[in-house]
Design a protein around this motif. Sequence first.
Motif, mmCIF file in Angstrom:
data_model
loop_
_atom_site.group_PDB
_atom_site.id
_atom_site.type_symbol
_atom_site.label_atom_id
_atom_site.label_comp_id
_atom_site.label_asym_id
_atom_site.label_seq_id
_atom_site.Cartn_x
_atom_site.Cartn_y
_atom_site.Cartn_z
ATOM 1 N N LYS A 181 0.009 -4.128 3.676
ATOM 2 C CA LYS A 181 0.804 -3.114 4.396
ATOM 3 C C LYS A 181 0.094 -1.759 4.484
ATOM 4 O O LYS A 181 0.722 -0.703 4.359
ATOM 5 N N MET A 182 -1.238 -1.811 4.688
ATOM 6 C CA MET A 182 -1.972 -0.555 4.857
ATOM 7 C C MET A 182 -1.603 0.144 6.163
ATOM 8 O O MET A 182 -1.993 1.289 6.387
ATOM 9 N N ASP A 183 -0.837 -0.539 7.011
ATOM 10 C CA ASP A 183 -0.379 0.078 8.260
ATOM 11 C C ASP A 183 0.937 0.818 8.085
ATOM 12 O O ASP A 183 1.445 1.423 9.035
ATOM 13 N N ARG A 184 1.509 0.783 6.878
ATOM 14 C CA ARG A 184 2.773 1.462 6.618
ATOM 15 C C ARG A 184 2.565 2.972 6.493
ATOM 16 O O ARG A 184 1.557 3.425 5.955
ATOM 17 N N ILE A 185 3.549 3.738 6.939
ATOM 18 C CA ILE A 185 3.499 5.194 6.753
ATOM 19 C C ILE A 185 3.516 5.479 5.253
ATOM 20 O O ILE A 185 4.339 4.926 4.517
ATOM 21 N N GLY A 186 2.620 6.325 4.798
ATOM 22 C CA GLY A 186 2.544 6.662 3.377
ATOM 23 C C GLY A 186 1.644 5.743 2.572
ATOM 24 O O GLY A 186 1.514 5.903 1.355
ATOM 25 N N ALA A 187 0.997 4.770 3.235
ATOM 26 C CA ALA A 187 0.093 3.863 2.518
ATOM 27 C C ALA A 187 -1.081 4.647 1.936
ATOM 28 O O ALA A 187 -1.677 5.487 2.619
ATOM 29 N N ASP A 188 -1.379 4.408 0.673
ATOM 30 C CA ASP A 188 -2.447 5.141 -0.016
ATOM 31 C C ASP A 188 -3.233 4.146 -0.864
ATOM 32 O O ASP A 188 -2.805 3.762 -1.962
ATOM 33 N N PHE A 189 -4.380 3.731 -0.355
ATOM 34 C CA PHE A 189 -5.193 2.707 -1.017
ATOM 35 C C PHE A 189 -5.671 3.167 -2.395
ATOM 36 O O PHE A 189 -5.485 2.468 -3.394
ATOM 37 N N GLY A 225 0.802 -1.222 0.000
ATOM 38 C CA GLY A 225 0.000 0.000 0.000
ATOM 39 C C GLY A 225 0.829 1.263 0.000
ATOM 40 O O GLY A 225 0.352 2.323 -0.405
ATOM 41 N N ALA A 226 2.093 1.166 0.447
ATOM 42 C CA ALA A 226 2.955 2.350 0.506
ATOM 43 C C ALA A 226 3.744 2.538 -0.789
ATOM 44 O O ALA A 226 3.793 3.636 -1.348
ATOM 45 N N SER A 227 4.367 1.469 -1.296
ATOM 46 C CA SER A 227 5.209 1.614 -2.496
ATOM 47 C C SER A 227 4.426 1.390 -3.783
ATOM 48 O O SER A 227 4.907 1.711 -4.871
ATOM 49 N N GLY A 228 3.212 0.834 -3.691
ATOM 50 C CA GLY A 228 2.353 0.707 -4.867
ATOM 51 C C GLY A 228 2.879 -0.292 -5.888
ATOM 52 O O GLY A 228 3.551 -1.261 -5.554
ATOM 53 N N VAL A 229 2.586 -0.026 -7.153
ATOM 54 C CA VAL A 229 3.000 -0.905 -8.242
ATOM 55 C C VAL A 229 4.463 -0.628 -8.569
ATOM 56 O O VAL A 229 4.839 0.504 -8.854
ATOM 57 N N GLN A 230 5.292 -1.670 -8.511
ATOM 58 C CA GLN A 230 6.711 -1.568 -8.846
ATOM 59 C C GLN A 230 6.947 -2.215 -10.212
ATOM 60 O O GLN A 230 6.093 -2.929 -10.732
ATOM 61 N N SER A 231 8.136 -1.974 -10.772
ATOM 62 C CA SER A 231 8.419 -2.549 -12.100
ATOM 63 C C SER A 231 8.395 -4.076 -12.057
ATOM 64 O O SER A 231 7.987 -4.728 -13.010
ATOM 65 N N GLN A 232 8.819 -4.667 -10.915
ATOM 66 C CA GLN A 232 8.763 -6.119 -10.813
ATOM 67 C C GLN A 232 7.322 -6.614 -10.718
ATOM 68 O O GLN A 232 7.018 -7.740 -11.110
ATOM 69 N N SER A 275 -3.504 -5.777 6.320
ATOM 70 C CA SER A 275 -2.111 -5.809 6.759
ATOM 71 C C SER A 275 -1.854 -7.199 7.319
ATOM 72 O O SER A 275 -2.281 -7.517 8.428
ATOM 73 N N ALA A 276 -1.172 -8.041 6.532
ATOM 74 C CA ALA A 276 -0.901 -9.405 6.981
ATOM 75 C C ALA A 276 -0.065 -9.395 8.256
ATOM 76 O O ALA A 276 -0.312 -10.182 9.169
ATOM 77 N N PHE A 277 0.899 -8.486 8.332
ATOM 78 C CA PHE A 277 1.767 -8.427 9.512
ATOM 79 C C PHE A 277 0.968 -8.104 10.777
ATOM 80 O O PHE A 277 1.221 -8.648 11.848
ATOM 81 N N ARG A 278 -0.039 -7.229 10.639
ATOM 82 C CA ARG A 278 -0.888 -6.860 11.774
ATOM 83 C C ARG A 278 -2.094 -7.794 11.916
ATOM 84 O O ARG A 278 -2.987 -7.548 12.719
ATOM 85 N N ASN A 279 -2.147 -8.866 11.112
ATOM 86 C CA ASN A 279 -3.208 -9.883 11.185
ATOM 87 C C ASN A 279 -4.589 -9.322 10.836
ATOM 88 O O ASN A 279 -5.601 -9.719 11.417
ATOM 89 N N ILE A 280 -4.620 -8.412 9.870
ATOM 90 C CA ILE A 280 -5.885 -7.784 9.468
ATOM 91 C C ILE A 280 -6.181 -8.109 8.003
ATOM 92 O O ILE A 280 -5.370 -7.844 7.122
ATOM 93 N N GLY A 281 -7.347 -8.702 7.765
ATOM 94 C CA GLY A 281 -7.851 -8.867 6.402
ATOM 95 C C GLY A 281 -7.540 -10.182 5.723
ATOM 96 O O GLY A 281 -7.883 -10.360 4.551
ATOM 97 N N VAL A 282 -6.911 -11.136 6.416
ATOM 98 C CA VAL A 282 -6.503 -12.378 5.758
ATOM 99 C C VAL A 282 -7.680 -13.341 5.576
ATOM 100 O O VAL A 282 -7.807 -13.986 4.528
ATOM 101 N N GLN A 283 -8.568 -13.440 6.576
ATOM 102 C CA GLN A 283 -9.706 -14.363 6.435
ATOM 103 C C GLN A 283 -10.629 -13.977 5.272
ATOM 104 O O GLN A 283 -11.041 -14.863 4.501
#
Length: 687
Positions: free
Chosen positions: A137-145, A109-116, A262-270
């Motif tokens: 990673k919507m919990d990252r600083i700069g995340a922009d959905f 959510g922060a770095s968006g679409v990358q070339s890879q 945010s998989a790391f924060r356990n949100i949204g996986v189910q």
Amino acid sequence: MKKTLNLRNIGIIAHVDAGKTTVTERILYYTGLIHKLGNVDDGNTVTDSDPQESKRGITISSSAISTQWSLNEDLYDINIIDTPGHVDFAVEVERSLRVLDGAIAVFCGASGVQSQSESVWTQSDKYEVAKIGFINKMDRIGADFDKTVQQIEDTFSVDTLVIQIPIGSGDDFEGIIDIITEKAMYWNTSDSGNTWRNEAIPEDYITIVQKSKAELLEKIAGYDDEFMEAYIEEREISESMIHKAIRNITLQRNAIAILCGSAFRNIGVQPLLNAVGRYLPSPLDIETVTGYHPDEDEAKIRQRKEDEICTGFVFKVLTDKYVGKLAMVRLYAGAVSSGSFLLNTRTGKKERVSRIIRIQADKMDEMSTAVAGDICGLIGVKDVTTGDTLTALNEPFVLEAIQFPEPVISLAIEPKSKNDEKKFVDALVKIASEDPSLKVKIDQQTGQTLLQGMGELHLEVRMEALRAQFGIEVNQGDPKVSYREQLTATVSHREVFKKQSGGDGQYADISFEIGPRDDNEKGLLFIDKIKGGVIPREFISNVEKGFIEAMKNGILLGYPIESMKVVLFDGGTHEQDSHGYDFEIAAMHGFKAAAQKAKAELLEPIMIADISCPDEYLGKITGDINRRRGIIKSIEGEQKQKIVAEIPLKETFGYISTIRTLTSGRGSVNLHMDSYKPVPKGILESM
């Protein structure tokens, strides 16, 4: 049949650091396959079981694992392949996508679409893999959905069906809103996100949700006639109608459903698991598989059913210290049981399947039978390699093989100890058989053993495997670039080869036109315009063979010619002295003479560098790119700058360390191969 209908063969695809492995780890935890959460930073995730993966915090080899998820009354079997994001291991993505039905495309959510991201998306489109998107990673600083959704649409020219939106972002990220049910979802931190609560939508989101749902329904109506009818007539539209329509749209690859969390924060996986069951295809959704008979040109099809002729595709070969060679196979049709025999259509030999296993990352579960749709490991098959088709005896059928890219970098290597020479050769054979993008060759001029791969990291990892897995200490030279040569002008040439040394002599006469191809394809385009039989038909194939051989060594520095066109239009023979091999020699000699006039030029591999750094280091980075003969394609960002540049591969050796040094450890770079471009004259003259 119900089991296959509820089977999902999916991959997790994304760029480096989008969170693929963490998403996979959370999926395994919430489906009950594992009972303790692992983290990439701690090196204890299930799918990154290799010591190097744990050490580097990246996925190197695609990992297969099977689990189950219950949705309403249905139990779904899910085969997951967690693929690498680093471009040096793109071959792992390629061969995984070749055998998958669906994929979760993960974006940061922060770095968006990358070339890879573009590379893996293109690979998935090549194999017509249906996808859903997860903005992580919507919990990252700069995340922009919203910005990331727009980037997905713009970059991939794809329509999106936004079915979730985040509540907040960065440090304020709290949960998600399900657009379809119009409920806010908040996960409980006390039980690692195993449970959540549904609440009313926060007041300041009500208008946004109403607008988002109206847009979603309108988009769905544009793709689904039955839904359109209900939508226009303003009939009640149920949740099941929406899910059914989204599934149809996903299977037809007309649009991509977008979820977030945010998989790391356990949100949204189910909810993501629910979407896998609801929207992604089962093996039965694709009714046939296309191949051909090895002795016939026309395409053949087989039904993807259990009662069809057994047909499987080997997408990966592993060497296990306990079971020996293990062939990873996607079974497209029929069934195979332990103890049965299969035909390898490449070798024409039969192979005995002694055991069938289901891979659980670094563990194995025994299976008595595998059926159409299954991804499994076969033990006992000996002479198999990646890309082989295994089928029932006396029923030859070949599936399209995987095309692997040519290596762009090489290292000269040798064992430090003479006593290790045999072990060294055996180890190289094993790692090369497991990794088709890795090549081992002997330099004919120096006698050195060359290890060729897709990048510095690729070779570094394989060298570490020689030490760690096989206990071999190795001396290595500096990395060398694999250049190419190309012809830029078309010229005509006549080559007469004759030799007399008592008895029958040698004679071949060919006239041809040689130059670059005009269709952008690789290899030799050979056109036969011989009339009147001036060169017998049986000798013309020798001429073509000679040019193919000649392309292996160009005339500038001896690097391969990547593509070339030859038109053979005249020639002659001697009644007694002409033989097929004479025409091969004539073609090779003719190439060397004609290529001198065809304005050959040297090509070098150009890498795309995706660089991320704080704003204060931008000047240092751009200055360094210019010193490396790089071309800056774009710069964007505010506090964190994202620079995309083209840099010759030769100038990128050690670049990751340089970026870290220039940015005091706060910058990062991802490199991937883009294309070959002419080497500037000044550089060529100094080589």
